[in-house]
Motif scaffolding. Structure first.
Motif, mmCIF file in Angstrom:
data_model
loop_
_atom_site.group_PDB
_atom_site.id
_atom_site.type_symbol
_atom_site.label_atom_id
_atom_site.label_comp_id
_atom_site.label_asym_id
_atom_site.label_seq_id
_atom_site.Cartn_x
_atom_site.Cartn_y
_atom_site.Cartn_z
ATOM 1 N N ALA A 98 -4.414 -17.230 1.820
ATOM 2 C CA ALA A 98 -4.800 -17.386 3.252
ATOM 3 C C ALA A 98 -6.310 -17.055 3.463
ATOM 4 O O ALA A 98 -7.018 -17.073 4.549
ATOM 5 N N GLY A 99 -6.979 -16.748 2.389
ATOM 6 C CA GLY A 99 -8.364 -16.456 2.561
ATOM 7 C C GLY A 99 -8.617 -14.878 3.340
ATOM 8 O O GLY A 99 -9.967 -14.778 3.759
ATOM 9 N N ILE A 100 -7.638 -14.019 3.075
ATOM 10 C CA ILE A 100 -7.971 -12.648 3.479
ATOM 11 C C ILE A 100 -8.043 -11.674 2.468
ATOM 12 O O ILE A 100 -6.994 -11.588 1.607
ATOM 13 N N LYS A 101 -9.208 -10.697 2.512
ATOM 14 C CA LYS A 101 -9.167 -9.536 1.660
ATOM 15 C C LYS A 101 -8.377 -8.543 1.776
ATOM 16 O O LYS A 101 -8.155 -7.944 3.137
ATOM 17 N N LEU A 102 -7.183 -8.285 1.224
ATOM 18 C CA LEU A 102 -6.367 -7.125 1.411
ATOM 19 C C LEU A 102 -6.921 -5.861 0.457
ATOM 20 O O LEU A 102 -6.619 -5.850 -0.668
ATOM 21 N N ASP A 103 -7.088 -4.678 1.360
ATOM 22 C CA ASP A 103 -7.638 -3.696 0.759
ATOM 23 C C ASP A 103 -6.734 -2.468 1.340
ATOM 24 O O ASP A 103 -6.548 -2.083 2.224
ATOM 25 N N VAL A 104 -5.820 -2.087 0.173
ATOM 26 C CA VAL A 104 -4.809 -1.051 0.638
ATOM 27 C C VAL A 104 -5.079 0.357 -0.302
ATOM 28 O O VAL A 104 -5.200 0.253 -1.592
ATOM 29 N N ARG A 105 -5.267 1.263 0.428
ATOM 30 C CA ARG A 105 -5.634 2.517 -0.108
ATOM 31 C C ARG A 105 -4.610 3.732 0.458
ATOM 32 O O ARG A 105 -5.032 4.547 1.085
ATOM 33 N N LEU A 106 -3.289 3.437 0.407
ATOM 34 C CA LEU A 106 -2.125 4.320 0.765
ATOM 35 C C LEU A 106 -1.577 5.239 -0.172
ATOM 36 O O LEU A 106 -1.221 4.725 -1.304
ATOM 37 N N SER A 107 -1.524 6.591 -0.041
ATOM 38 C CA SER A 107 -0.840 7.358 -0.850
ATOM 39 C C SER A 107 0.499 7.878 -0.569
ATOM 40 O O SER A 107 0.791 7.946 0.573
ATOM 41 N N TYR A 108 1.438 8.098 -1.605
ATOM 42 C CA TYR A 108 2.583 8.348 -1.191
ATOM 43 C C TYR A 108 2.888 9.685 -0.657
ATOM 44 O O TYR A 108 1.894 10.790 -0.964
ATOM 45 N N VAL A 109 3.863 9.956 0.145
ATOM 46 C CA VAL A 109 3.944 11.333 0.890
ATOM 47 C C VAL A 109 4.937 12.159 0.025
ATOM 48 O O VAL A 109 5.904 11.601 -0.233
#
Length: 411
Positions: free
Chosen positions: A399-410
């Motif tokens: 889709a031409g979308i940059k996905l930047d995920v920086r989620l840490s587990y709890v």
């Protein structure tokens, strides 16, 4: 071989310009030789302020001996002001006669004394300010308003600074309990040229509070405001309807291009993660949105309901950044890599963004999902990080979308 000191003046100036905020290094360079002195001398005076009182006579002498140095000054990093606008440090006031600095563009004002309660101070005190009576601040584009933990910057003071004719950007840090500004009749309908506003609460409080009408009054003065960055006050946090939020932001609905509502890190949240759903499609020109997850998801149980999310985002959106507190992260990614069932149910809403992009927000280029920053700008990056499934990453890429995920587990 040509030595560094033999380089053309323009090249030396470019080298020194890289250190324009490093006063100590510039002073050292100015002592190397005549060539470096000529390149660094004016940069030493580009950002003045923060001079100890016993050294201020040296600053005054420098400007007296070489008046051309005044044209080099672009910002005054700090001068102290008592309540009712009286300049605290008269040595600095004498050295920094603002009317004589033709290129001054930025100033920092620090409140130094605890003001009288705005609701109790005499009406005759409103808008009494020696600064504005003695200086027009012509040409100043940016004003930073700060103060120690005991100081309170109230909305009435804000309007005075916002009303300066050339000011375009204001950063107000150290806000506490805000009520509606006490404005004189001449300022009730004032419209400023402000394009950027950054409001931050006090560092020693988890949330700062603001009366519902107070922020509305401030924003009503800013019909040209394009960028708003606001520390989430406690009023926002406990609001159960989007109506109040829309009412407060209504004055800038047509002009706003960038909106950032940020919250404090909560190591031990006491709520179940409930928030305030807000329909951001209400903003026709909003291209950048930076918000806590509480404004897109009413509760942790709503993460598995993907329908309708695309209807809450503005059509012109290009960049979306969402910050997740611990409770929200536990709902969307589970408590660890093995918590597959919970994560699978909660991630379905993500796919709605690339699927609905062509019809709902065709300009969307980037989606960022991060933990709420810890105090000092730190993150929880030392904990295991969640990686989006390959099918989600591939769908976003197509889709031409940059996905930047920086989620840490709890834990």
């Amino acid at each position: 071989m040509t030595g560094l000191s033999q380089l053309p003046h323009d090249i030396l100036y470019i080298v020194c310009s890289e250190l324009e905020r490093d006063l100590l290094s510039l002073c050292c360079l100015a002592r190397v030789c005549r060539s470096f002195n000529q390149a660094a001398r004016k940069l030493v005076f580009r950002h003045v302020g923060g001079v100890r009182q016993e050294k201020q006579h040296l600053l005054t002498r420098s400007f007296a001996e070489d008046p051309d140095l005044r044209s080099s000054v672009k910002s005054c990093r700090s001068f102290c002001v008592k309540y009712r606008g009286k300049i605290f440090d008269y040595g600095t006031e004498k050295a920094l006669d603002f009317e004589k600095f033709p290129n001054l563009r930025e100033i920092t004002v620090q409140m130094t004394s605890f003001p009288v309660d705005i609701s109790k101070r005499p009406v005759t005190w409103n808008f009494e300010c020696d600064i504005f009576d003695t200086c027009s601040f012509a040409g100043v584009h940016t004003i930073n308003l700060t103060g120690p933990s005991i100081a309170v910057l109230d909305p009435t003071d804000m309007v005075r600074f916002m009303s300066l004719p050339d000011v375009r950007n204001i950063v107000a840090a150290g806000c506490d309990d805000w009520v509606s500004p006490l404005l004189q009749p001449a300022f009730i309908e004032v419209k400023t040229a402000l394009t950027s506003l950054d409001i931050r609460g006090r560092r020693d409080t988890v949330f700062w509070s603001v009366a519902p009408t107070s922020l509305w009054h401030i924003l009503s003065c800013c019909p040209r405001l394009e960028h708003l960055r606001c520390h989430t006050p406690s009023y926002f946090a406990h609001l159960k309807s989007e109506t109040g939020l829309h009412t407060m932001l209504e004055p800038i609905r047509e002009s706003l291009k960038s909106l950032e509502l940020f919250q404090d890190y909560q190591p031990r949240p006491t709520t179940s993660g409930e928030g305030v759903l807000m329909n951001f499609s209400w903003f026709p020109t909003l291209v950048e949105l930076h918000i806590p997850s509480r404004y897109l998801f009413l509760s942790r149980n709503s993460f598995d309901r993907s329908e309708g999310l695309h209807k809450m985002l503005p059509r012109c959106l290009r960049r979306l950044r969402v910050e997740f507190q611990k409770v929200a992260r536990a709902a969307i990614i589970g408590t660890g890599p093995g918590d597959v069932d919970q994560a699978t149910l909660s991630q379905s809403w993500l796919l709605e963004l690339p699927i609905e992009k062509p019809t709902s927000f065709p300009e969307l280029k980037e989606v960022i999902m991060v933990d709420v920053p810890r105090p000092g700008g730190q993150s929880e990056s030392l904990r295991p990080q969640w990686s989006p499934p390959d099918d989600i990453v591939e769908t976003f890429s197509q889709a031409g979308i940059k996905l930047d995920v920086r989620l840490s587990y709890v834990r």
